[in-house]
Design an enzyme around this catalytic site. Structure first.
Site, PDB file in Angstrom:
ATOM      1  N   LYS A  13       0.417  -1.157   0.066  1.00  0.00           N
ATOM      2  CA  LYS A  13      -0.131  -0.114   0.001  1.00  0.00           C
ATOM      3  C   LYS A  13       0.833   1.319  -0.134  1.00  0.00           C
ATOM      4  O   LYS A  13       0.850   2.067  -0.489  1.00  0.00           O
ATOM      5  CB  LYS A  13      -1.096   0.315   1.307  1.00  0.00           C
ATOM      6  N   ARG A  88      -8.891   0.731  10.005  1.00  0.00           N
ATOM      7  CA  ARG A  88      -7.710  -0.484  10.426  1.00  0.00           C
ATOM      8  C   ARG A  88      -9.345  -1.468  10.454  1.00  0.00           C
ATOM      9  O   ARG A  88      -9.479  -2.709  10.953  1.00  0.00           O
ATOM     10  CB  ARG A  88      -6.962  -0.385  11.231  1.00  0.00           C
ATOM     11  N   ARG A 127      11.583  -7.087   4.232  1.00  0.00           N
ATOM     12  CA  ARG A 127      11.250  -5.869   3.882  1.00  0.00           C
ATOM     13  C   ARG A 127      12.902  -4.655   4.991  1.00  0.00           C
ATOM     14  O   ARG A 127      12.862  -5.273   6.492  1.00  0.00           O
ATOM     15  CB  ARG A 127      10.125  -4.798   4.754  1.00  0.00           C
ATOM     16  N   ARG A 160      12.592  -2.739  10.794  1.00  0.00           N
ATOM     17  CA  ARG A 160      11.288  -2.324  11.441  1.00  0.00           C
ATOM     18  C   ARG A 160      10.974  -2.417  12.540  1.00  0.00           C
ATOM     19  O   ARG A 160      10.929  -4.321  12.484  1.00  0.00           O
ATOM     20  CB  ARG A 160       9.670  -1.881  10.959  1.00  0.00           C
ATOM     21  N   ARG A 171       0.849  -9.054  13.619  1.00  0.00           N
ATOM     22  CA  ARG A 171      -0.583  -8.366  12.961  1.00  0.00           C
ATOM     23  C   ARG A 171      -1.129  -8.770  11.888  1.00  0.00           C
ATOM     24  O   ARG A 171      -2.198  -8.152  10.950  1.00  0.00           O
ATOM     25  CB  ARG A 171       0.892  -7.359  12.744  1.00  0.00           C
TER      26      ARG A 171
HETATM   27  P1  AMP Z   1       2.006   0.346   8.868  1.00  0.00           P
HETATM   28  O1  AMP Z   1       2.796   0.587   9.247  1.00  0.00           O
HETATM   29  O2  AMP Z   1       0.569   0.676   9.002  1.00  0.00           O
HETATM   30  O3  AMP Z   1       1.468  -1.235   9.527  1.00  0.00           O
HETATM   31  O4  AMP Z   1       1.423   0.047  11.252  1.00  0.00           O
HETATM   32  C1  AMP Z   1       2.191  -0.546  11.718  1.00  0.00           C
HETATM   33  C2  AMP Z   1       1.911  -0.222  13.247  1.00  0.00           C
HETATM   34  O5  AMP Z   1       1.129   0.977  13.793  1.00  0.00           O
HETATM   35  C3  AMP Z   1       0.072  -0.928  13.431  1.00  0.00           C
HETATM   36  O6  AMP Z   1       0.166  -2.922  13.243  1.00  0.00           O
HETATM   37  C4  AMP Z   1      -1.083  -0.047  14.779  1.00  0.00           C
HETATM   38  O7  AMP Z   1       0.724  -0.898  15.895  1.00  0.00           O
HETATM   39  C5  AMP Z   1      -0.323   0.495  14.380  1.00  0.00           C
HETATM   40  N1  AMP Z   1      -1.589   1.257  13.537  1.00  0.00           N
HETATM   41  C6  AMP Z   1      -1.393   2.259  12.132  1.00  0.00           C
HETATM   42  N2  AMP Z   1      -2.419   2.383  11.366  1.00  0.00           N
HETATM   43  C7  AMP Z   1      -3.676   1.585  12.748  1.00  0.00           C
HETATM   44  C8  AMP Z   1      -4.826   2.221  12.971  1.00  0.00           C
HETATM   45  N3  AMP Z   1      -5.516   3.394  11.633  1.00  0.00           N
HETATM   46  N4  AMP Z   1      -5.630   2.211  14.042  1.00  0.00           N
HETATM   47  C9  AMP Z   1      -4.821   1.475  15.360  1.00  0.00           C
HETATM   48  N5  AMP Z   1      -3.716   1.355  14.579  1.00  0.00           N
HETATM   49  C10 AMP Z   1      -2.442   1.331  13.734  1.00  0.00           C
END
Ligand code: AMP
Length: 214
Positions: A13, A88, A127, A160, A171
């Site tokens: 994404k 989410r 990654r 990360r 996740r």
């Molecule tokens: P991402 O980079 O989008 O995969 O986000 C990394 C982490 O940030 C996720 O595993 C969540 O812990 C937190 N996170 C990101 N976006 C959200 C969201 N919309 N709601 C809740 N937690 C989020």
């Protein structure tokens, strides 16, 4: 264009969002990036978020919704934006709809980037990101020329914290349980568009543009 990007962690994404920024001149709003910055800056919000992120859990809705509301109110979002990693879950999606309907600016589309689960694991564990310029690599599919060093700026590449194997599994489970139902949610609203997120980044981007402009 006000766009939501849907897809499992590792579906690409963020990569597609960056290409959409260039093409349409609208900002990407990545809640993951905003939260990671808050963690790196050591803000109170970052400290709260870190414990959830490290476990692969979702940060509480109240925190994330507040961040997004603040961000979409900024001037650079007037022409539109790409929401990456938000909403989410259904509660976040419903709140977003309400906020945008009140503003008279509903979402244009929700784009789902679909990738088989087996591929996601390799993409995520492989990654690496540059500390300097955020350029992304993958040790399996698109490695840097010199291991651990960015081709573009010679910055150090890092993994990360939430790309470690146990956290990744969590996740992906959280995605299945909480986020995947949004595909149906937006389908019912008649704004869902889908692409297969496999193949080269440029080929996927062509498909993305085609469905968005259809
Ligand atoms: P991402 O980079 O989008 O995969 O986000 C990394 C982490 O940030 C996720 O595993 C969540 O812990 C937190 N996170 C990101 N976006 C959200 C969201 N919309 N709601 C809740 N937690 C989020």
């Amino acid at each position: 264009m006000r766009l939501v990007l849907l897809g499992a962690p590792g579906a690409g994404k963020g990569t597609q969002a960056k290409k959409l920024i260039d093409k349409y001149g609208i900002p990407q709003i990545s809640t993951g990036d905003i939260l990671r910055k808050a963690v790196a800056d050591g803000t109170p919000l970052g400290k709260e978020a870190k414990s959830y992120m490290d476990k692969g859990e979702l940060v509480p809705d109240s925190v994330v919704i507040g961040l997004v509301k603040e961000r979409i109110a900024q001037d650079d979002c007037k022409k539109g934006y790409i929401l990456d990693g938000f909403p989410r879950n259904t509660a976040q999606a419903e709140t977003l709809d309400k906020v945008l309907n009140d503003l008279g600016m509903p979402l244009t589309a929700a784009l789902s980037v679909d990738v088989p689960k087996d591929d996601l694991m390799k993409r995520l564990t492989g990654r690496r990101t540059c500390k300097g310029c955020q350029q992304m690599y993958n040790i399996y599919f698109s490695p840097s020329k010199k291991e651990g060093v960015c081709d573009k700026c010679s910055g150090e590449l890092f993994q990360r914290d939430d790309d470690k194997e146990e956290t990744i599994k969590r996740r992906l489970d959280v995605y299945e349980a909480s986020t995947a139902p949004l595909i149906d949610y937006y389908n019912k609203k008649g704004i869902l568009k889908s692409v297969q997120g496999v193949g080269s980044i440029d080929d996927i981007f062509k498909k993305v543009c085609a469905v968005l402009e259809a």
